[in-house]
Design a protein around this motif. Structure first.
Motif, PDB file in Angstrom:
ATOM      1  N   PRO A 145      -4.423 -22.743  55.593  1.00  0.00           N
ATOM      2  CA  PRO A 145      -5.645 -23.482  55.273  1.00  0.00           C
ATOM      3  C   PRO A 145      -6.854 -22.891  55.986  1.00  0.00           C
ATOM      4  CG  PRO A 145      -3.843 -24.978  55.852  1.00  0.00           C
ATOM      5  CD  PRO A 145      -3.385 -23.597  56.204  1.00  0.00           C
ATOM      6  N   ALA A 146      -7.926 -22.801  55.259  1.00  0.00           N
ATOM      7  CA  ALA A 146      -9.162 -22.274  55.842  1.00  0.00           C
ATOM      8  C   ALA A 146      -9.737 -23.281  56.832  1.00  0.00           C
ATOM      9  CB  ALA A 146     -10.182 -21.997  54.733  1.00  0.00           C
ATOM     10  N   PRO A 147     -10.339 -22.811  57.909  1.00  0.00           N
ATOM     11  CA  PRO A 147     -10.929 -23.742  58.877  1.00  0.00           C
ATOM     12  C   PRO A 147     -12.053 -24.559  58.240  1.00  0.00           C
ATOM     13  CG  PRO A 147     -11.574 -21.473  59.339  1.00  0.00           C
ATOM     14  CD  PRO A 147     -10.522 -21.403  58.295  1.00  0.00           C
ATOM     15  N   VAL A 148     -12.054 -25.837  58.545  1.00  0.00           N
ATOM     16  CA  VAL A 148     -13.031 -26.772  57.985  1.00  0.00           C
ATOM     17  C   VAL A 148     -13.761 -27.460  59.122  1.00  0.00           C
ATOM     18  CG1 VAL A 148     -13.363 -28.792  56.511  1.00  0.00           C
ATOM     19  CG2 VAL A 148     -11.584 -27.126  55.955  1.00  0.00           C
ATOM     20  N   GLU A 149     -15.058 -27.589  58.969  1.00  0.00           N
ATOM     21  CA  GLU A 149     -15.885 -28.255  59.974  1.00  0.00           C
ATOM     22  C   GLU A 149     -16.408 -29.567  59.406  1.00  0.00           C
ATOM     23  OE1 GLU A 149     -18.637 -26.089  62.988  1.00  0.00           O
ATOM     24  OE2 GLU A 149     -19.953 -26.804  61.386  1.00  0.00           O
ATOM     25  N   ASP A 181      -4.996 -32.330  64.440  1.00  0.00           N
ATOM     26  CA  ASP A 181      -4.612 -30.936  64.621  1.00  0.00           C
ATOM     27  C   ASP A 181      -4.829 -30.201  63.302  1.00  0.00           C
ATOM     28  OD1 ASP A 181      -2.693 -32.123  63.105  1.00  0.00           O
ATOM     29  OD2 ASP A 181      -0.991 -31.565  64.358  1.00  0.00           O
ATOM     30  N   GLY A 182      -4.574 -28.922  63.328  1.00  0.00           N
ATOM     31  CA  GLY A 182      -4.764 -28.130  62.120  1.00  0.00           C
ATOM     32  C   GLY A 182      -6.113 -27.428  62.123  1.00  0.00           C
ATOM     33  N   PRO A 183      -6.533 -26.940  60.959  1.00  0.00           N
ATOM     34  CA  PRO A 183      -7.763 -26.145  60.897  1.00  0.00           C
ATOM     35  C   PRO A 183      -9.040 -26.979  60.925  1.00  0.00           C
ATOM     36  CG  PRO A 183      -6.809 -26.349  58.719  1.00  0.00           C
ATOM     37  CD  PRO A 183      -5.850 -27.019  59.656  1.00  0.00           C
ATOM     38  N   GLN A 184      -8.894 -28.321  60.868  1.00  0.00           N
ATOM     39  CA  GLN A 184     -10.090 -29.153  60.834  1.00  0.00           C
ATOM     40  C   GLN A 184     -10.738 -29.244  62.213  1.00  0.00           C
ATOM     41  OE1 GLN A 184     -10.181 -32.782  58.408  1.00  0.00           O
ATOM     42  NE2 GLN A 184     -10.735 -33.909  60.243  1.00  0.00           N
ATOM     43  N   ARG A 185     -12.051 -29.036  62.260  1.00  0.00           N
ATOM     44  CA  ARG A 185     -12.817 -29.121  63.502  1.00  0.00           C
ATOM     45  C   ARG A 185     -13.896 -30.179  63.327  1.00  0.00           C
ATOM     46  NH1 ARG A 185     -17.584 -26.415  65.069  1.00  0.00           N
ATOM     47  NH2 ARG A 185     -17.925 -26.400  67.338  1.00  0.00           N
TER      48      ARG A 185
END
Length: 327
Positions: free
Chosen positions: A160-164, A185-189
């Motif tokens: 998964p692409a990082p998401v903000e 957790d994961g790519p979510q920021r």
């Protein structure tokens, strides 16, 4: 359905019939010496000039180009091809190409993960015996389509692409809300905005006062509904009231803020499922059913631009020749 326009080709007979029926307007003038000539019936001779033939040809071509534009023809010009989903691992794609013996095939970069939809829309562009390979993170359709070509699907789930996500918290217990997002957790920021701005996608309102009228966001989590009387009559699903308002979409639940891990998981799952949208499932490696009778995809429009230009050029020539002929 656009192919039915080819049945209008007999319309090309109209310019031919019109040119055959057209007669030159002549005016008879009596001559004084005509009485000495033997009496005979007048005979009209039709002489075709080059401009007549050229004008007839232009009008027939003009109608033919118009019918072809409406019929939207697509010429099968693509051969064996490798369809690559964006973000696919180049090493993985090269391996699948070698195993499928398509090293000489043309590679096509797809615009998105929905490869089946793209293929259905452009399948008419491929030659009848073309072999196709789908490689990458291919999205699984709800119903596996029947295609006219043999397709090999080799999928690989991409990371998964990082998401903000921008969140703005209005609460006297803001630290507790921030700790809730730290558990993700994961790519979510998550980025916490002190003041809501154009990037803010979520506003958490946990104050008894009503928010200012200028404060807007796509989604609101309302922990204290004192300033939102409209939520009292809002629809309710699974213990959560929701309402689309001028401020944005409002959510209100008795378990806001979450008091345990289960409530937090329910909240984040609802956020992903109902608002952000679920991530499409990666299609397994498979070979869709080949059906030569499968309906063709939507109109391709591959020749639409060329036919439009030809239509404009023919119309301009027809007008010029008509003007010259009248002089």
């Amino acid at each position: 359905m656009n192919s039915l326009w080819w049945w209008a080709l007999p319309v090309l007979m109209l310019p031919i019939l019109w040119h055959r029926q057209k007669r030159e307007q002549t005016r008879a003038m009596p001559l004084a010496t005509a009485r000495f000539l033997p009496r005979s019936e007048p005979v009209q001779l039709r002489v075709w000039r080059w401009s007549d033939l050229f004008l007839l040809l232009l009008r027939c071509l003009l109608l033919a180009a118009l019918i072809a534009l409406l019929a939207d023809p697509v010429l099968p010009w693509r051969g064996h091809s490798v369809l690559v989903v964006p973000g696919a691992d180049p090493a993985f794609v090269d391996k699948q190409v070698r195993e499928a013996h398509l090293t000489e095939a043309r590679r096509i970069e797809l615009p998105g993960r929905d490869a089946y939809r793209w293929l259905h829309e452009h399948e008419r562009e491929f030659e009848p015996h073309a072999r196709l390979l789908l490689a990458g993170d291919v999205a699984m359709p709800a119903v596996l389509p029947h295609l006219r070509h043999a397709v090999i699907v080799r999928s690989q789930a991409a990371s998964p692409a990082p998401v903000e996500r921008h969140v703005s918290v209005f609460s006297r217990r803001a630290d507790a809300w921030r700790k809730l997002f730290d558990a993700l957790d994961g790519p979510q920021r998550t980025v916490f905005d002190e003041q809501a701005n154009a990037k803010t996608g979520l506003v958490i309102w946990d104050l008894p006062e009503a928010p200012p009228a200028s404060l807007r966001a796509p989604l609101w989590w309302v922990a204290d509904a004192t300033g939102f009387p409209e939520l009292d009559k809002a629809p309710q699903v699974d213990g959560m009231r929701y309402l689309d308002s001028a401020r944005g979409r409002l959510w209100r639940a008795a378990w806001l803020p979450p008091q345990d891990a289960a409530s937090a998981r329910t909240l984040f799952a609802s956020w992903q499922r109902l608002h952000l949208g679920l991530r499409p499932y990666t299609a397994p490696a498979q070979a869709p059913v080949v059906d030569a009778r499968a309906p063709a995809g939507p109109d391709g429009g591959a020749l639409r631009e060329a036919l439009s230009i030809a239509l404009l050029v023919l119309f301009a020539l027809e007008r010029m020749v008509t003007h010259v002929r009248r002089r």
